[in-house]
Design a protein around this motif. Structure first.
Motif, PDB file in Angstrom:
ATOM      1  N   ALA A   1       1.047  -1.215  -0.107  1.00 13.49           N
ATOM      2  CA  ALA A   1      -0.044  -0.170   0.092  1.00 13.49           C
ATOM      3  C   ALA A   1       1.086   1.193  -0.069  1.00 13.49           C
ATOM      4  O   ALA A   1       2.079   1.049   0.327  1.00 13.49           O
TER       5      ALA A   1
ATOM      6  N   PRO B   1      -7.762  -4.461   5.951  1.00 10.37           N
ATOM      7  CA  PRO B   1      -6.875  -3.331   5.116  1.00 10.37           C
ATOM      8  C   PRO B   1      -7.515  -2.018   5.553  1.00 10.37           C
ATOM      9  O   PRO B   1      -6.668  -1.013   5.434  1.00 10.37           O
TER      10      PRO B   1
ATOM     11  N   ARG C   1      -4.298  -1.274  -2.408  1.00 12.81           N
ATOM     12  CA  ARG C   1      -4.338  -2.203  -1.231  1.00 12.81           C
ATOM     13  C   ARG C   1      -3.810  -3.621  -1.996  1.00 12.81           C
ATOM     14  O   ARG C   1      -4.892  -4.349  -2.380  1.00 12.81           O
TER      15      ARG C   1
END
Length: 923
Positions: A112, A122, A183
């Protein structure tokens, strides 16, 4: 006497009658669709919660209403821990199993901006970590808090939110969000979509309840369904229809499970909102989140039903083990998803083609697409980031592309099963160095086997089909090694390097002992280099470790005390071993240590960026060494770099128009093995020809390297003949896995014949197969070579993928008919009591199936039977659908699960087989 007629509806309670429950009520705001609850809870009961976005709304109100709300991990508020949104039943059960150490997903981290995030949370606040190690330390603390939470609560309130989810097909791990868009990197061959049906959600909840009862036998469970509509659907239907389907599945499953257990109840939050008996505005702007008034009413109903009147004083319980945290609540993952879908291309990372080299000067001609050089690995790669390098005398500029994997250890490059470090693999895929090969594996982006796919062409007209990849790792492994030996000095022999700094008097570590300790850290790196090269990356290079700092105080401050001699000698040994790794794997070792070191072998201050990293001047030396290596390789292999015959002022011929027929033909005829399928290692003698046939003689321990890029069985065929080393007599050929010494099979070679060996399905890996001749090694008069056998051909052929995944440990047993293909589908017909052989740990078995003639193509009941006779699951199969069978957790491997049909066995017209149902290959 008059007899009164008995009528079942005559004495219904008011809450079960529409007119009495609604029409007769003046204030619809008081109508609670819950009805009687199953159990009453004491006001001192410790309550915790998890679930979808709506679960946060509920959790935020519980302490305000005076309930004893448990926070096991501050920073996750208003939820009870930092697990973020737990949308699906699959996430819930896996969360509990992960906290108990019963399930450890293969996916470790997602890249990320700024570092790494946890694939299973996440969206949590402050959830970006600088290193994978920091992420995993936080995850261990989180799972410990979750374990304590479930063991210490009295009531767990779970809000089901979705049926759609993405999962890792390798182990079934369920993610709360689709990977990608900042992500992690989405991988279509690893990340699969699923939509749970009622049976699957029910099975998940039952599995959770059984495990929850083990942890906390006295606790109660309250299930509810979020009224928040689905944000986006992968189903080919309108979002409203898909959302209603999802919520209906969740409600039916929750109601069914609650009806089976006295300690489980269903709270009718979804029902209260969607029925809208009050005739009011339900949702805020955006039509997704219920209004505050709706939420407030629901919570009054909840507290009144389960606790009686709300206690006067608010209370939030923090478990004693928890400590204060700066984390704050993060946005709802689904709202983030909507923003990502609408994100403009301008928000994405820039593509290399938008990065222009410097203006024209004496050495560089400006072009739009500089040739990329890829630098992957630890923080030593950062000095190359997006820099254009101009090499004197070379008109083509080169662009540095940094693929940073924070804290990459050599020890973590590749696991024992041949799986590449997920963070490294992620950046290689994201930067298009690797791409999916369409069969579950990976391949070099510009090459698939021997067929060129795409090109990068420089202004000289040269075509580079193989991107150079320079890997940086090993600093942390060297530090761990130095710490392991107690920072002792090593007695290095002269062939490893100059003596370096003056050593201190005292006991020195023997070289052999030091090598044994240091080599352990580099074994996974050697596997990783082989895997990378098995993907078709020809120009894989490994960078040397930089010389250690000359500042004793700085090294002690950063790490631990060690003398200059100890630092130098240990690092010199590590670089020596890294060079050996490259020699064994065929990778190139880029060693600039002699150029950036002082006379004592420590780093020259002119090339030091800080006490750990080299500066850009050293980076220029690295680029030069890399380009010199590539040019030397191009000169040795002319076919790798083709000149472009074009006249001055004319554009080079487009790369896609080049004729590669001759090159492909040469690759197929120059040796006994197709280079796109396998490679021969040590123990093989040069190619010879006899009466029009091509062959190689081999000694008794010849090596074959087989890259496996697909998760299907691979058949290795060897056309062999005994040689003088075995007296030209029949012999036994043992095939070993050279990495771990395991005997894979023994083949009998009686004369000129083709023998076969099947490599079981596996994830992408490089297999090193050692062919050992039993009782061979006899000398041949007049020939110094050992000629145990000769091989005329070595071929590798992938087998068709079966309906069960061998890579996951499943194989068909008795009761299955042969594999068939029809209409683009692959399937097997199944008789009764079909056996599934399970040879690896697995939580569940997913089967896509449909009824067949044996059950009249009508709905039927399928029972999954465990080895002891227990029913693992009972499923009504009405059409083509997917069922998920929960597997026993403590059954010794291997074991067999039987698929038993109720009411099958009918004859099939024109077919002697009993075709009860068929199972499809679903990936």
């Amino acid at each position: 006497m008059k007899t009164l007629e008995s009528f079942p509806y005559a004495r219904l309670p008011a809450h079960q009658h529409w007119r009495a429950a609604l029409e007769a009520v003046d204030d619809h705001g008081t109508v609670d669709p819950q009805g009687p609850v199953k159990f009453q809870l004491a006001r001192s009961a410790k309550i915790a919660s998890a679930g979808s976005c709506f679960a946060q709304r509920i959790a935020g109100r519980l302490p305000q209403l005076g309930l004893d709300y448990v926070v096991a991990e501050p920073g996750g508020e208003p939820l009870s821990a930092r697990y973020g949104n737990v949308y699906t039943s699959r996430q819930l059960v896996q969360l509990l199993e992960r906290s108990l150490g019963r399930f450890e997903p293969l996916e470790r981290a997602w890249t990320a901006p700024g570092g790494f995030v946890d694939p299973f949370r996440p969206g949590i606040a402050d959830g970006t970590f600088a290193t994978v190690e920091a992420l995993e330390a936080d995850r261990r603390a989180h799972l410990a808090a979750v374990r304590a939470l479930f063991a210490g609560l009295d009531v767990f309130l779970y809000t089901l939110g979705q049926t759609e989810f993405w999962f890792d097909r390798r182990d079934g791990a369920a993610f709360p969000a689709c990977p990608g868009r900042g992500r992690g990197a989405f991988d279509p061959d690893r990340h699969f979509f699923a939509n749970l049906d009622v049976a699957a959600v029910t099975a998940d909840l039952e599995r959770f309840i059984a495990t929850f009862r083990e942890v906390n036998p006295a606790a109660k469970l309250i299930l509810t369904v979020s009224p928040v509509p689905t944000a986006a659907t992968m189903m080919p239907m309108h979002i409203v229809r898909a959302s209603l389907y999802s919520k209906s599945v969740l409600k039916v499953a929750a109601e069914e499970v609650a009806a089976r257990h006295a300690h489980v109840d269903y709270f009718a939050a979804y029902d209260a909102v969607m029925q809208n008996v009050h005739g009011e505005r339900l949702f805020e702007a955006g039509k997704r989140h219920p209004t505050d008034a709706i939420t407030e009413r629901l919570m009054r109903f909840f507290v009144a039903g389960y606790f009686g009147e709300a206690p006067a004083a608010p209370s939030t319980r923090v478990l004693p083990a928890a400590t204060a945290s700066p984390h704050t609540n993060a946005p709802c993952d689904e709202d983030v998803l909507l923003e990502l879908i609408d994100a403009a291309d301008a928000q994405r990372a820039p593509h290399p083609s938008t990065l222009l080299p410097p203006a024209r000067n004496g050495h560089v001609e400006q072009v739009a697409h500089p040739v990329p050089l890829y630098f992957a690995g630890d923080s030593n790669t950062l000095i190359f980031k997006d820099r254009v390098f101009a090499v004197p005398g070379v008109p083509a500029p080169y662009l540095g592309r940094t693929l940073h994997v924070p804290g990459l250890h050599a020890f973590e490059v590749c696991d024992a099963a041949g799986r590449l470090n997920p963070s490294l693999l992620s950046v290689l895929v994201a930067e298009h160095v690797l791409m999916a090969d369409g069969a579950g594996g990976w391949t070099a982006y510009r090459r698939l086997g021997s067929v060129p796919l795409d090109f990068v062409q420089d202004i000289e007209g040269r075509v580079r089909r193989d991107p150079p990849l320079l890997l940086f790792c090993g600093i942390f492994d060297w530090l761990r090694f130095l710490e392991e030996i107690g920072a002792r000095e090593i007695a290095l022999p002269p062939d490893i390097g100059p003596p370096g700094p003056r050593s201190t008097e005292g006991d020195m570590l023997d070289t052999a002992a030091a090598v044994a300790k240091a080599a352990r850290y580099l074994e996974p790196l050697e596997r990783g280099l082989r895997v990378l090269m098995s993907y078709g990356l020809r120009n894989v290079c490994l960078h040397s470790l930089p010389p250690p700092t000359a500042d004793d105080a700085a090294f002690a401050r950063l790490f631990f005390p060690a003398t200059p001699a100890a630092r130098y000698r240990s690092l010199r040994l590590m670089n020596h071993l890294l060079r050996g790794v490259c020699e064994r794997t065929g990778a190139t070792f880029i060693d600039i240590s002699p150029l950036v070191a002082d006379e004592d072998g420590l780093v020259d201050a002119r090339y030091a960026f800080d006490d750990v990293h080299l500066n850009l001047d050293a980076g220029l030396l690295t680029v030069k060494a890399l380009l010199d290596t590539l040019r030397a390789r191009d000169e040795d292999e002319p076919s790798a770099v083709e000149p472009a015959p074009h006249q001055a002022g004319a554009a080079p011929k487009p790369a896609r128009e080049r004729d590669h027929t001759g090159e492909r033909a040469a690759s197929l005829t120059a040796d006994i093995v197709n280079a796109a399928e396998a490679a021969l290692g040590s123990g093989w003698h040069p190619v010879e020809h006899d009466r029009g046939e091509r062959f190689r003689w081999a000694s008794g321990d010849a090596l074959i390297y087989v890259p496996v890029l697909r998760d299907v069985d691979h058949r290795l065929s060897l056309d062999l003949e005994p040689g003088p080393g075995v007296g030209s007599q029949p012999f036994a050929l043992e095939v070993y896995d050279d990495d771990d010494g395991v005997l894979l099979t023994t083949l009998a070679v009686r004369g000129r014949q083709t023998v076969h060996f099947t490599l079981p399905a596996s994830l992408p890996a490089m297999h090193a197969l050692r062919l050992h001749v039993v009782d061979g090694g006899r000398h041949t008069p007049g020939d110094e070579r050992l000629l145990d056998f000769r091989a005329f051909a070595v071929t590798l052929s992938p087998q068709r993928a079966d309906v069960l995944s061998a890579v996951d440990g499943f194989r068909v047993g008795a009761g299955w008919y042969p594999l068939e293909e029809y209409g683009g589908l692959t399937f097997r017909w199944v008789n009764d009591d079909a056996a599934v052989d399970v040879s690896a740990p697995a939580a569940e078995l997913a089967l896509q199936l449909e009824p067949g003639p044996g059950v009249g193509k009508q709905p039927f009941t399928l029972n999954a039977i465990a080895p002891g006779g227990a029913v693992l699951g009972s499923f009504v199969v009405a059409a083509r659908e997917t069922i998920v069978i929960p597997l026993p957790r403590h059954e010794p491997l291997p074991y067999v699960v039987k698929l038993r049909v109720e009411g099958g066995g009918r004859a099939t017209l024109g077919d002697s087989r009993t075709l009860n149902f068929r199972v499809f290959r679903n990936r």
